[in-house]
Design an enzyme around this catalytic site. Structure first.
Site, PDB file in Angstrom:
ATOM      1  N   ASP A  30       0.850  -1.186   0.000  1.00  0.00           N
ATOM      2  CA  ASP A  30       0.000   0.000   0.000  1.00  0.00           C
ATOM      3  C   ASP A  30       0.891   1.243   0.000  1.00  0.00           C
ATOM      4  O   ASP A  30       1.702   1.428   0.909  1.00  0.00           O
ATOM      5  CB  ASP A  30      -0.899  -0.015   1.243  1.00  0.00           C
ATOM      6  CG  ASP A  30      -2.088   0.918   1.122  1.00  0.00           C
ATOM      7  OD1 ASP A  30      -2.170   1.652   0.119  1.00  0.00           O
ATOM      8  OD2 ASP A  30      -2.941   0.909   2.031  1.00  0.00           O
ATOM      9  N   ASP A 124      -3.039   2.658  -5.957  1.00  0.00           N
ATOM     10  CA  ASP A 124      -1.983   2.720  -4.943  1.00  0.00           C
ATOM     11  C   ASP A 124      -1.854   1.480  -4.066  1.00  0.00           C
ATOM     12  O   ASP A 124      -1.154   1.519  -3.055  1.00  0.00           O
ATOM     13  CB  ASP A 124      -2.185   3.948  -4.057  1.00  0.00           C
ATOM     14  CG  ASP A 124      -3.503   3.912  -3.294  1.00  0.00           C
ATOM     15  OD1 ASP A 124      -4.387   3.110  -3.656  1.00  0.00           O
ATOM     16  OD2 ASP A 124      -3.652   4.696  -2.342  1.00  0.00           O
ATOM     17  N   GLU A 125      -2.489   0.383  -4.433  1.00  0.00           N
ATOM     18  CA  GLU A 125      -2.327  -0.824  -3.619  1.00  0.00           C
ATOM     19  C   GLU A 125      -2.542  -2.076  -4.458  1.00  0.00           C
ATOM     20  O   GLU A 125      -3.251  -2.051  -5.466  1.00  0.00           O
ATOM     21  CB  GLU A 125      -3.285  -0.819  -2.423  1.00  0.00           C
ATOM     22  CG  GLU A 125      -4.752  -0.779  -2.791  1.00  0.00           C
ATOM     23  CD  GLU A 125      -5.657  -0.875  -1.574  1.00  0.00           C
ATOM     24  OE1 GLU A 125      -5.339  -1.657  -0.653  1.00  0.00           O
ATOM     25  OE2 GLU A 125      -6.693  -0.190  -1.555  1.00  0.00           O
TER      26      GLU A 125
END
EC number: 2.7.7.7
Length: 419
Positions: A30, A124-125
């Site tokens: 993350d 973003d993860e």
């Protein structure tokens, strides 16, 4: 019941970066305050200052906040007005999604350099299955360190990683490791990690479910794990009760699925003030259609169903959709459909938000386009593809607003531009 709610700390040696990772093939990576971090990377003078990315108008919402801003209570999904009240000296920036998408692609490529089993959840993860990467890169915790070093070294960004036997526990681990940390949850200690956590840490437990469970005396995941399943069914319904009970015992059999395909692509805009002018609505739908068309083409997708979302000033929301016989990724065609839907809807009252979405997606290369009888062989799609190529080379700013569709002040140019 009523177990302690103290959380396993990131520096707890039972779950630290050097804990036993032998049964932990799953990583959840993350990025830390991703949008804000990309802005700081682009503008180094912002380093160390509170930075907030999101809508800057009176109805804007925070998309990302740096950790300096979070110290003042600023959080994502918070109204920007509330963030300004909490942290008036922060730097407030509108989102730049092309920049974030480019950074995301670079980070995801680092993940794929380690293993092909990468399942992105958002920009973003992502989940990674590194079981097959041990021979080249070592055990899972070493792989996590390698990834973190590459991300910071090559991209100037930090990330937090959870290493665990399952996706659910790995995601909780990365949350616990933030910011810029690494946490391993050994397979034999999964319940030691899970059971002290509040029930709100479980996937699918929102504010309402949390309150329902607390009324039953179930404050922690351990409380829920030991509760009679029949009681959970009455409180939450059969499906939710069964799923949450399994997660509470650390059972999550889902595999990392790298072939996830988006089910729809859309965009929406909330106006700074309620809008009644049809021309302004038309321009907004035009801009959203162009944005959706660009995203479809970037993803190599086409879709058959075009949906319109309209939220009134009193927050009532109405949706309409139309399914065509031929799938599309052409902004002009998307706009024609949503404008027809809006015209039929004719709400006749102030509008707070409009949205455009294309559903029923399929790979563009597997879906040959059929020309409509009498349509030119080259037209809107070719013009938009040419604009995409120009934007890739010179930036999207070289393409004037709505220029692809030939729309000016609500009047349409019925002849497609020559590519």
């Amino acid at each position: 019941m009523g177990r302690s709610q103290s959380l396993p700390r990131g520096d707890d040696p039972r779950f630290g970066p050097d804990a036993d990772d032998s049964g932990c093939p799953i990583l959840h990576v993350d990025m830390d305050a991703f949008f804000a971090s990309v802005e700081v990377r682009r503008q180094p003078e912002l380093r160390g200052r509170p930075v907030v990315v999101g809508g800057t108008g009176p109805r804007g919402v925070v998309s990302s906040a740096s950790y300096e801003a979070r110290r003042y209570g600023v959080r994502s999904a918070m109204p920007t007005a509330r963030a300004r009240a909490l942290c008036p000296h922060a730097v407030y920036l509108p989102p730049d999604f092309p920049q974030y998408s480019a950074a995301s692609r670079a980070v995801m490529q680092i993940f794929r350099d380690v293993t092909p089993l990468v399942e992105p959840l958002s920009l973003d993860e992502a989940f990674l299955d590194v079981a097959g990467a041990r021979r080249l890169f070592g055990p899972p915790a070493a792989i996590a360190r390698h990834i973190r070093e590459r991300v910071v070294g090559e991209q100037g960004l930090t990330c937090s990683v959870g290493v665990a036997p399952s996706k659910f526990v790995a995601k909780l681990g990365s949350t616990r490791a933030k910011p810029d940390g690494l946490l391993v949850v050994p397979a034999p200690r999964v319940l030691d990690f899970l059971h002290p956590l509040p029930v709100s840490a479980l996937w699918g437990v929102g504010e309402r479910s949390t309150e329902t469970l607390r009324r039953l005396g179930l404050a922690t995941i351990g409380d829920l794990a030991e509760a009679p399943v029949g009681m959970l069914r009455k409180a939450l319904g059969a499906a939710s009760a069964a799923g949450l009970h399994e997660l509470a015992w650390g059972r999550d059999p889902r595999r990392v699925s790298p072939e996830q395909v988006e089910k729809s692509i859309g965009a929406e805009v909330t106006f700074d003030a309620d809008v009644v002018d049809p021309l302004e609505i038309r321009r907004a739908l035009l801009a959203l259609s162009e944005k959706v068309g660009i995203r479809l083409r970037r993803a190599g997708q086409v879709g058959r169903t075009v949906s319109l979302k309209v939220r009134m000033g009193d927050f009532r929301t109405v949706s309409r959709s139309r399914t065509a016989g031929v799938p599309t990724d052409v902004a002009r065609e998307i706009f024609d459909t949503v404008w027809a839907l809006y015209t039929v809807l004719d709400p006749g009252e102030p509008i707070r938000l409009v949205g455009v979405r294309v559903e029923g997606l399929a790979a563009a290369h597997e879906t040959p386009r059929q020309l409509t009888l009498g349509a030119p062989e080259r037209g809107w799609r070719e013009a938009e593809a040419a604009a995409d190529a120009a934007a890739a080379r010179f930036g999207r700013s070289v393409i004037g607003p709505a220029s692809l569709l030939g729309v000016r002040d609500g009047r349409r140019n019925e002849n497609p531009p020559r590519p």
